[in-house]
Design a protein around this motif. Structure first.
Motif, PDB file in Angstrom:
ATOM      1  N   ALA A 155      -7.194   2.816   7.726  1.00 33.96           N
ATOM      2  CA  ALA A 155      -6.636   3.827   8.619  1.00 33.96           C
ATOM      3  C   ALA A 155      -5.141   3.982   8.384  1.00 33.96           C
ATOM      4  CB  ALA A 155      -6.913   3.455  10.069  1.00 33.96           C
ATOM      5  N   TRP A 156      -4.461   2.863   8.138  1.00 40.36           N
ATOM      6  CA  TRP A 156      -3.029   2.922   7.829  1.00 40.36           C
ATOM      7  C   TRP A 156      -2.780   3.748   6.574  1.00 40.36           C
ATOM      8  CZ3 TRP A 156       1.921   2.941   8.539  1.00 40.36           C
ATOM      9  CH2 TRP A 156       2.785   2.704   7.471  1.00 40.36           C
ATOM     10  N   MET A 157      -3.595   3.571   5.551  1.00 32.38           N
ATOM     11  CA  MET A 157      -3.394   4.310   4.314  1.00 32.38           C
ATOM     12  C   MET A 157      -3.649   5.804   4.512  1.00 32.38           C
ATOM     13  SD  MET A 157      -2.372   2.184   1.974  1.00 32.38           S
ATOM     14  CE  MET A 157      -2.776   2.835   0.343  1.00 32.38           C
ATOM     15  N   VAL A 158      -4.635   6.145   5.345  1.00 32.10           N
ATOM     16  CA  VAL A 158      -4.872   7.560   5.653  1.00 32.10           C
ATOM     17  C   VAL A 158      -3.681   8.142   6.401  1.00 32.10           C
ATOM     18  CG1 VAL A 158      -6.324   9.160   6.959  1.00 32.10           C
ATOM     19  CG2 VAL A 158      -7.380   7.319   5.645  1.00 32.10           C
ATOM     20  N   PHE A 159      -3.160   7.395   7.374  1.00 36.79           N
ATOM     21  CA  PHE A 159      -1.969   7.857   8.086  1.00 36.79           C
ATOM     22  C   PHE A 159      -0.802   8.044   7.122  1.00 36.79           C
ATOM     23  CE2 PHE A 159       2.141   6.992   9.984  1.00 36.79           C
ATOM     24  CZ  PHE A 159       2.177   7.929  11.006  1.00 36.79           C
ATOM     25  N   ALA A 160      -0.584   7.076   6.235  1.00 35.06           N
ATOM     26  CA  ALA A 160       0.529   7.162   5.289  1.00 35.06           C
ATOM     27  C   ALA A 160       0.419   8.410   4.423  1.00 35.06           C
ATOM     28  CB  ALA A 160       0.576   5.905   4.421  1.00 35.06           C
ATOM     29  N   PHE A 161      -0.811   8.765   4.042  1.00 38.00           N
ATOM     30  CA  PHE A 161      -1.040   9.963   3.224  1.00 38.00           C
ATOM     31  C   PHE A 161      -0.581  11.217   3.968  1.00 38.00           C
ATOM     32  CE2 PHE A 161      -3.672  13.579   2.069  1.00 38.00           C
ATOM     33  CZ  PHE A 161      -3.621  13.582   0.684  1.00 38.00           C
ATOM     34  N   VAL A 216       7.968   5.251   4.669  1.00 38.11           N
ATOM     35  CA  VAL A 216       6.592   5.050   5.137  1.00 38.11           C
ATOM     36  C   VAL A 216       6.357   3.582   5.476  1.00 38.11           C
ATOM     37  CG1 VAL A 216       4.163   5.217   4.493  1.00 38.11           C
ATOM     38  CG2 VAL A 216       5.749   7.041   3.859  1.00 38.11           C
ATOM     39  N   ALA A 217       6.813   2.677   4.616  1.00 37.00           N
ATOM     40  CA  ALA A 217       6.588   1.257   4.851  1.00 37.00           C
ATOM     41  C   ALA A 217       7.230   0.782   6.147  1.00 37.00           C
ATOM     42  CB  ALA A 217       7.126   0.445   3.670  1.00 37.00           C
ATOM     43  N   LEU A 218       8.387   1.330   6.497  1.00 36.99           N
ATOM     44  CA  LEU A 218       9.088   0.926   7.719  1.00 36.99           C
ATOM     45  C   LEU A 218       8.223   1.107   8.958  1.00 36.99           C
ATOM     46  CD1 LEU A 218      12.671   2.381   7.120  1.00 36.99           C
ATOM     47  CD2 LEU A 218      12.083  -0.046   7.321  1.00 36.99           C
ATOM     48  N   ILE A 219       7.426   2.146   8.991  1.00 33.56           N
ATOM     49  CA  ILE A 219       6.627   2.473  10.175  1.00 33.56           C
ATOM     50  C   ILE A 219       5.645   1.358  10.512  1.00 33.56           C
ATOM     51  CG2 ILE A 219       4.994   4.146  11.150  1.00 33.56           C
ATOM     52  CD1 ILE A 219       6.129   6.185   9.087  1.00 33.56           C
ATOM     53  N   GLY A 269       4.108   6.468  -4.149  1.00 36.97           N
ATOM     54  CA  GLY A 269       4.575   6.674  -5.514  1.00 36.97           C
ATOM     55  C   GLY A 269       3.782   7.757  -6.233  1.00 36.97           C
ATOM     56  N   VAL A 270       2.477   7.768  -6.033  1.00 39.47           N
ATOM     57  CA  VAL A 270       1.627   8.794  -6.647  1.00 39.47           C
ATOM     58  C   VAL A 270       1.868  10.149  -5.990  1.00 39.47           C
ATOM     59  CG1 VAL A 270      -0.761   9.540  -7.000  1.00 39.47           C
ATOM     60  CG2 VAL A 270      -0.130   7.145  -7.380  1.00 39.47           C
ATOM     61  N   LEU A 271       1.882  10.174  -4.653  1.00 37.43           N
ATOM     62  CA  LEU A 271       2.078  11.439  -3.943  1.00 37.43           C
ATOM     63  C   LEU A 271       3.427  12.072  -4.291  1.00 37.43           C
ATOM     64  CD1 LEU A 271       0.741  10.663  -0.352  1.00 37.43           C
ATOM     65  CD2 LEU A 271      -0.340  12.060  -2.115  1.00 37.43           C
ATOM     66  N   TRP A 272       4.456  11.242  -4.397  1.00 35.79           N
ATOM     67  CA  TRP A 272       5.784  11.766  -4.705  1.00 35.79           C
ATOM     68  C   TRP A 272       5.802  12.465  -6.058  1.00 35.79           C
ATOM     69  CZ3 TRP A 272      10.024  12.917  -2.178  1.00 35.79           C
ATOM     70  CH2 TRP A 272      11.203  13.134  -2.886  1.00 35.79           C
ATOM     71  N   THR A 273       5.160  11.852  -7.040  1.00 34.47           N
ATOM     72  CA  THR A 273       5.138  12.433  -8.383  1.00 34.47           C
ATOM     73  C   THR A 273       4.344  13.736  -8.409  1.00 34.47           C
ATOM     74  OG1 THR A 273       5.321  10.221  -9.354  1.00 34.47           O
ATOM     75  CG2 THR A 273       4.526  11.991 -10.790  1.00 34.47           C
ATOM     76  N   LEU A 274       3.239  13.769  -7.684  1.00 26.71           N
ATOM     77  CA  LEU A 274       2.390  14.963  -7.712  1.00 26.71           C
ATOM     78  C   LEU A 274       2.990  16.109  -6.900  1.00 26.71           C
ATOM     79  CD1 LEU A 274      -1.174  13.400  -7.372  1.00 26.71           C
ATOM     80  CD2 LEU A 274      -0.088  14.311  -9.429  1.00 26.71           C
ATOM     81  N   VAL A 275       3.284  15.889  -5.631  1.00 24.22           N
ATOM     82  CA  VAL A 275       3.712  16.992  -4.773  1.00 24.22           C
ATOM     83  C   VAL A 275       5.001  16.715  -3.998  1.00 24.22           C
ATOM     84  CG1 VAL A 275       1.348  17.817  -4.469  1.00 24.22           C
ATOM     85  CG2 VAL A 275       2.300  16.189  -2.812  1.00 24.22           C
ATOM     86  N   GLY A 276       5.328  15.441  -3.781  1.00 27.24           N
ATOM     87  CA  GLY A 276       6.441  15.114  -2.898  1.00 27.24           C
ATOM     88  C   GLY A 276       7.774  15.626  -3.373  1.00 27.24           C
ATOM     89  N   TYR A 277       8.078  15.429  -4.641  1.00 23.28           N
ATOM     90  CA  TYR A 277       9.374  15.873  -5.133  1.00 23.28           C
ATOM     91  C   TYR A 277       9.490  17.390  -5.043  1.00 23.28           C
ATOM     92  CZ  TYR A 277      13.412  16.762  -8.038  1.00 23.28           C
ATOM     93  OH  TYR A 277      14.639  17.202  -8.483  1.00 23.28           O
ATOM     94  N   SER A 278       8.427  18.086  -5.372  1.00 22.89           N
ATOM     95  CA  SER A 278       8.461  19.538  -5.323  1.00 22.89           C
ATOM     96  C   SER A 278       8.613  20.036  -3.892  1.00 22.89           C
ATOM     97  CB  SER A 278       7.184  20.112  -5.941  1.00 22.89           C
ATOM     98  OG  SER A 278       7.306  21.508  -6.143  1.00 22.89           O
ATOM     99  N   GLY A 305       0.821  -1.203   0.000  1.00 20.82           N
ATOM    100  CA  GLY A 305       0.000   0.000   0.000  1.00 20.82           C
ATOM    101  C   GLY A 305       0.854   1.251   0.000  1.00 20.82           C
ATOM    102  N   ALA A 306       1.974   1.215   0.742  1.00 18.21           N
ATOM    103  CA  ALA A 306       2.889   2.359   0.763  1.00 18.21           C
ATOM    104  C   ALA A 306       3.492   2.601  -0.612  1.00 18.21           C
ATOM    105  CB  ALA A 306       3.993   2.130   1.797  1.00 18.21           C
ATOM    106  N   ILE A 307       3.849   1.531  -1.310  1.00 16.26           N
ATOM    107  CA  ILE A 307       4.390   1.691  -2.668  1.00 16.26           C
ATOM    108  C   ILE A 307       3.391   2.428  -3.546  1.00 16.26           C
ATOM    109  CG2 ILE A 307       5.115   0.491  -4.765  1.00 16.26           C
ATOM    110  CD1 ILE A 307       6.183  -1.759  -3.011  1.00 16.26           C
ATOM    111  N   ALA A 308       2.154   1.971  -3.533  1.00 17.94           N
ATOM    112  CA  ALA A 308       1.131   2.546  -4.416  1.00 17.94           C
ATOM    113  C   ALA A 308       0.838   4.002  -4.068  1.00 17.94           C
ATOM    114  CB  ALA A 308      -0.146   1.705  -4.315  1.00 17.94           C
ATOM    115  N   LEU A 309       0.596   4.264  -2.804  1.00 18.59           N
ATOM    116  CA  LEU A 309       0.191   5.604  -2.394  1.00 18.59           C
ATOM    117  C   LEU A 309       1.325   6.611  -2.500  1.00 18.59           C
ATOM    118  CD1 LEU A 309      -1.903   7.505  -1.080  1.00 18.59           C
ATOM    119  CD2 LEU A 309      -1.027   6.754   1.144  1.00 18.59           C
TER     120      LEU A 309
END
Length: 463
Positions: A132-138, A117-120, A55-64, A49-53
């Motif tokens: 709930a984990w996916m919401v926290f990861a976001f 994120v996955a380490l946590i 990966g998308v967030l990084w491309t959209l806003v994370g890198y910036s 789930g961390a890979i999927a979520l």
């Protein structure tokens, strides 16, 4: 001098990024083997789930946010590079990060965000809701990891050579590959979530909380170690001597850490274990991550032995203080990250690629103070924000499954499936899969009750 594209450096960084991505499925095996048989799929799903979520967030806003133009004096990057705006050219106008395409750098740093994120997730095994984990990861990614990555990794300068990167980087904190931004960050967040979710049923007493599949653990540790060469040596951002220096330290430190962990086990418990060997390797890898380009191989051996021994002792602190860090994220990643980060202040060799002059080389306490500031600031920020995010989720949508679902197994309760069929789960073959899906906890409980009755009837007939 204007940098030019190096095909060799580009190939190495792209290969390293793939190695680091492999670390997260490796982590899924490592963590999955350490859980109960009826929770292994949920544990592995949190990594995927961390890979999927992320990966998308990084491309959209994370890198910036991590490497965009600085906002607020080194605290976070702006959104000028939203969705990688302005860096997608592949021809003559291609943006470079040193001697590699900036897009290659985007990918390399993105897989760091994923595994952090996955380490946590290891701190909340057996009892957390997947949603709930996916919401926290976001929210952790946006509010914690992306800003901290900017603090530590962003070394950008403007056209006039003025530093405009992250504030810890600007202060001279040395963290070559992520002891603070990855391991202390994840370890502090793991501690916060362990406190929010509370202890598992039978914590410290139930023998079924032992690892259910030690070959999985060993396989996962091997994949992590393999990928870690990309993690550390890839951070040189080139196929060069710096990468070779980091590679050697990434080999020798975890070797020494395995020995340190096993000696502690032998002296304390009377036997050396496969779980200890796997955990010792990871502890050594964690500790050498910030220091792999700052200390000599001799000091890397010392650091490895120290990390292996101290982390072997630290994993037992959860029983003394009563926090249920299920899979030792705190004892290995938080403690190992702190050891490695502070050790730079003692043994940093001025002749090493990262530079810096540690106490043992006549540098006094200046660098040690900077390293302590870096470790402490990331620890406090990550713990405080993670505690707040976890508390809000717990009070709104709920973070922990019910006691009944925990006992039945979160795999069947949350995912309507189990990892093993038949008697390997201690039940009949019907326990392997719920054909209609687990729509609610009452249905799951009824399904498991029917399964137990079927098993009891079968045993009666056999008798």
């Amino acid at each position: 001098m204007t940098p030019t594209l190096s095909a060799g450096d580009t190939a190495w960084v792209l290969a390293s990024a793939a190695l680091v991505l492999l670390m997260t499925p490796g982590l899924a095996f490592f963590y999955g083997g350490m859980t109960r048989a009826k929770s292994v799929l949920n544990m592995m799903m949190m990594s995927f789930g961390a890979i999927a979520l992320v990966g998308v967030l990084w491309t959209l806003v994370g890198y910036s946010m991590s490497f965009g133009s600085d906002w607020f004096g080194g605290l976070v990057g702006n959104l000028d590079k939203f969705a990688l705006h302005g860096i997608l050219a592949t021809g003559n106008g291609m943006q470079l990060a040193g001697t590699i395409p900036e897009l290659a750098f985007v990918g390399f740093q993105g897989v760091f965000a994923i595994i952090t994120v996955a380490l946590i997730s290891g701190s909340i095994a057996d009892r957390a809701k997947f949603g709930a984990w996916m919401v926290f990861a976001f929210f952790f990614s946006i509010l914690v990891y992306f800003p901290v990555a900017h603090w530590v990794f962003d070394a950008n300068k403007d056209a006039n050579g003025n530093f405009i990167g992250g504030w810890l980087n600007g202060l001279g904190v040395i963290d070559f590959a992520g002891g603070t931004a990855v391991h202390i960050n994840a370890g502090a967040a793991g501690l916060a979530l362990a406190l929010i979710l509370g202890r598992r049923n039978g914590f410290g007493k139930d023998p079924n909380h032992r690892p259910h599949n030690l070959p999985f653990v060993m396989l996962g540790a091997g994949l992590l170690w393999f990928g870690w060469f990309g993690f550390n040596a890839g951070s040189a951002l080139g196929a060069n001597g710096v990468a070779a220096f980091a590679w050697i330290n990434t080999l020798v430190a975890p070797c020494a850490a395995v020995l340190g962990w096993l000696v502690v086990e032998k002296l304390r418990d009377g036997h050396a274990t496969s779980l200890g060997a796997a955990s010792g390797a990871v502890a050594g890898l964690v500790a050498i991550t910030p220091a792999c380009a700052a200390v000599s191989p001799l000091w890397a051996i010392v650091l490895g032995v120290l990390a292996g021994a101290v982390c072997a002792l630290a994993v037992g602190l959860k029983y003394r203080f009563g926090y249920d860090d299920s899979l030792d994220v705190v004892g290995v990643h938080l403690v190992g990250g702190i050891i490695g980060t502070l050790f730079i202040g003692l043994a940093a060799n001025p002749g090493a690629p990262s530079g810096g002059q540690g106490l043992f080389y006549g540098g006094g306490f200046e660098l040690l103070g900077k390293q302590a500031l870096g470790a402490g600031s990331v620890l406090v920020y990550s713990f405080a924000l993670s505690l707040a995010i976890g508390w809000i989720i717990s009070k709104t949508m709920g973070f922990r499954v019910s006691s009944e679902a925990e006992e039945a197994g979160v795999d069947i309760a949350l995912h309507a499936e189990t990892a093993y069929s038949g008697n390997s789960m201690g039940g009949s073959s019907g326990s392997a899969f719920h054909p209609l899906g687990a729509k609610n906890e009452a249905e799951v409980a009824a399904f498991n009750a029917d399964d137990l009755l079927t098993e009891a009837a079968r045993k009666k007939v056999q008798a």
